[in-house]
Design a protein around this motif. Structure first.
Motif, short mmCIF file in Angstrom:
data_model
loop_
_atom_site.label_atom_id
_atom_site.label_comp_id
_atom_site.label_asym_id
_atom_site.label_seq_id
_atom_site.Cartn_x
_atom_site.Cartn_y
_atom_site.Cartn_z
N CYS A 282 0.83 -1.17 0.06
CA CYS A 282 -0.09 0.07 0.11
C CYS A 282 0.86 1.35 0.14
N GLY A 283 0.67 2.16 -0.96
CA GLY A 283 1.38 3.45 -0.94
C GLY A 283 2.64 3.23 -1.63
N LYS A 284 2.85 2.00 -2.46
CA LYS A 284 3.93 1.86 -2.85
C LYS A 284 3.71 1.50 -4.47
N MET A 285 5.17 1.50 -5.27
CA MET A 285 5.13 1.12 -6.53
C MET A 285 5.91 0.01 -6.80
N VAL A 286 5.43 -1.13 -7.65
CA VAL A 286 6.12 -2.17 -8.08
C VAL A 286 7.25 -1.87 -8.97
N ALA A 287 8.80 -2.48 -8.52
CA ALA A 287 9.65 -1.91 -9.47
C ALA A 287 10.49 -3.12 -9.93
N LEU A 288 11.08 -3.06 -11.11
CA LEU A 288 12.06 -4.08 -11.34
C LEU A 288 13.48 -3.36 -11.00
N GLN A 289 14.36 -4.00 -10.16
CA GLN A 289 15.52 -3.76 -9.69
C GLN A 289 16.78 -4.68 -9.96
N LYS A 290 17.41 -4.59 -10.92
CA LYS A 290 18.22 -5.56 -11.38
C LYS A 290 17.36 -6.58 -11.91
N THR A 291 17.32 -7.95 -11.19
CA THR A 291 16.40 -8.87 -11.83
C THR A 291 15.02 -9.16 -10.88
N LYS A 292 14.86 -8.22 -10.00
CA LYS A 292 13.96 -8.77 -8.92
C LYS A 292 12.75 -7.73 -8.99
N MET A 293 11.82 -8.30 -8.37
CA MET A 293 10.58 -7.17 -8.10
C MET A 293 11.00 -6.84 -6.75
N GLU A 294 10.63 -5.59 -6.41
CA GLU A 294 10.89 -4.66 -5.37
C GLU A 294 9.78 -3.65 -5.21
N LEU A 295 9.78 -3.30 -3.92
CA LEU A 295 8.65 -2.00 -3.73
C LEU A 295 9.46 -0.48 -3.67
N VAL A 296 8.93 0.43 -3.97
CA VAL A 296 9.38 1.75 -4.02
C VAL A 296 8.22 2.69 -3.44
N ASP A 297 8.61 3.50 -2.37
CA ASP A 297 7.66 4.33 -2.03
C ASP A 297 7.02 5.42 -3.05
N LEU A 298 5.62 5.50 -3.24
CA LEU A 298 5.21 6.29 -4.18
C LEU A 298 5.85 7.82 -3.99
N ASN A 299 5.98 8.18 -2.84
CA ASN A 299 6.40 9.74 -2.68
C ASN A 299 7.79 9.75 -3.08
N ASP A 300 8.57 8.70 -2.95
CA ASP A 300 10.17 8.72 -3.89
C ASP A 300 9.92 8.85 -5.20
N VAL A 301 9.02 7.94 -5.80
CA VAL A 301 8.77 7.75 -7.23
C VAL A 301 8.39 9.24 -7.84
N LEU A 302 7.59 10.01 -7.12
CA LEU A 302 6.96 11.31 -7.56
C LEU A 302 8.23 12.49 -7.23
N ASN A 303 8.99 12.54 -6.34
CA ASN A 303 9.84 13.46 -5.73
C ASN A 303 11.69 13.20 -6.33
N LYS A 304 11.86 11.96 -6.57
CA LYS A 304 13.05 11.83 -7.09
C LYS A 304 13.23 11.82 -8.72
N LYS A 305 14.44 12.05 -9.08
CA LYS A 305 14.42 12.15 -10.64
C LYS A 305 15.18 10.65 -11.10
N LYS A 306 14.81 10.16 -12.14
CA LYS A 306 15.63 8.92 -12.90
C LYS A 306 16.69 9.63 -13.45
N GLU A 307 17.82 9.09 -13.40
CA GLU A 307 18.84 9.67 -13.97
C GLU A 307 19.27 8.62 -15.09
#
Ligand code: F6P
Length: 321
Positions: A282-307
């Motif tokens: 809840c309040g997270k986004m599913v993410a692919l990191q390397k080869t694994k499924m992880e959870l990332v906080d939605l606030n981070d998703v919106l406030n941090k920039k992908k480089e």
């Protein structure tokens, strides 16, 4: 949790259907009912809910677009729209919501969760690959394959006529699609918003390549740096090359998803349901990191920039010489 809902929002992308299918069938396998919401947040506000069974998601994994359809809703940005959305979630007794889409859609998910306490989980779906926290979003691989197929075709005709082609690709303010397609398509140069460019230098390089016997040049232009037509005029005028422009446009957003996107979407859909049910999602986004499924906080998703990966920038520069 007894009943969840799923929606797709914002710009569509290949693989959204595979993600919906996975959400529906994973939930049903755990005894959870699923409702599909038509046209994203617009349908959430207007009450466009429909119960989905396993057969409703049969024969869609291979199809581009989204069978739930998508929309960009201005009304959802208002408090009045949000309150209507909440009313409809309550009316249908929805305990959890899966939102599939890009950054605008995930912003909406954060509002539902942060402001109204809805159990929401996001799945990143956007060809742009600009969503923080995940190595890849659903749709990126298919779009790249489509773009590179087009570059290959243009290469054939460009070589026959000694022409310089400027090919404009999507990506909004992100240069990922341009950079990766330039590498995979063997382009001479790429213009992206993340890196300053010098047009005169690029023109000089292309001139030199013609003098050395090259019979064509391909320059990839990310839409975020401006119009390929405008750059084309400069190339023609200063470089004196016979220049042609191709804007790939929305054909980059369609088509049957690649195996990578089908499996990524399927994994993300299943993980979203599992983590929504165990409360960790809840309040997270599913993410692919390397080869694994992880959870990332939605606030981070919106406030941090992908480089962009600096190594890829370096490779693109070296290999285009
Ligand atoms: O975000 C996906 C995307 O295709 C961008 O690359 C592009 O700038 C935009 O959507 C186009 O939006 P629309 O489909 O509304 O014209």
């Amino acid at each position: 949790m007894k009943r969840i809902a799923v929606l797709t929002s914002g710009g569509d992308c290949p693989g959204m259907n595979a993600a919906i299918r996975s959400v529906v069938r994973t939930a049903l396998s755990k005894g959870i009912e699923v409702y599909g919401i038509e046209q994203g947040y617009k349908g959430l506000i207007e009450g466009e809910f429909r119960k989905l069974e396993s057969k409703d998601v049969a024969n869609i994994i291979q199809k581009g677009g989204t069978f739930l359809r998508s929309a960009r809703s201005e009304r959802f940005k208002t408090e009045e729209g949000q309150k209507e959305a909440i009313k409809n979630l309550e009316k249908h007794n929805i305990d959890g919501l899966v939102v599939i889409g890009g950054d605008g859609s995930l912003r909406g998910a954060t509002v539902l969760c942060g402001k109204y306490g809805v159990n929401v989980i996001g799945i990143p779906g956007s060809i742009d690959n600009d969503i923080y926290g995940t190595d890849m979003s659903i749709g990126v691989d298919t779009a790249l394959n489509t773009i590179v197929r087009c570059i290959d075709s243009i290469n054939d005709t460009a070589s026959s006529h000694d022409r310089t082609f400027l090919i404009e690709v999507m990506g909004r303010n992100c240069g990922y699609l341009a950079l990766m397609s330039a590498i995979a398509g063997g382009a001479e140069a790429v213009l992206i918003p993340e890196v300053p460019y010098n047009i005169e230098k690029i023109i000089e390089k292309i001139k030199k390549r013609y003098e050395e016997g090259k019979t064509r040049s391909i320059v990839i232009v990310a839409e975020g740096v401006g119009s390929a037509y405008d750059f084309g005029k400069v190339f023609g005028m200063i470089g004196g090359f016979e220049t042609r422009i191709t804007v790939l446009g929305h054909l980059q957003r369609g088509g049957s998803p690649t195996v990578f996107d089908r499996t990524l979407a399927t994994r993300m859909g299943a993980f979203a349901v599992e983590t929504l049910l165990d409360g960790t999602g809840c309040g997270k986004m599913v993410a692919l990191q390397k080869t694994k499924m992880e959870l990332v906080d939605l606030n981070d998703v919106l406030n941090k920039k992908k480089e962009l990966d600096p190594k890829l920038l370096e490779i693109a520069e070296i290999l285009s010489n």
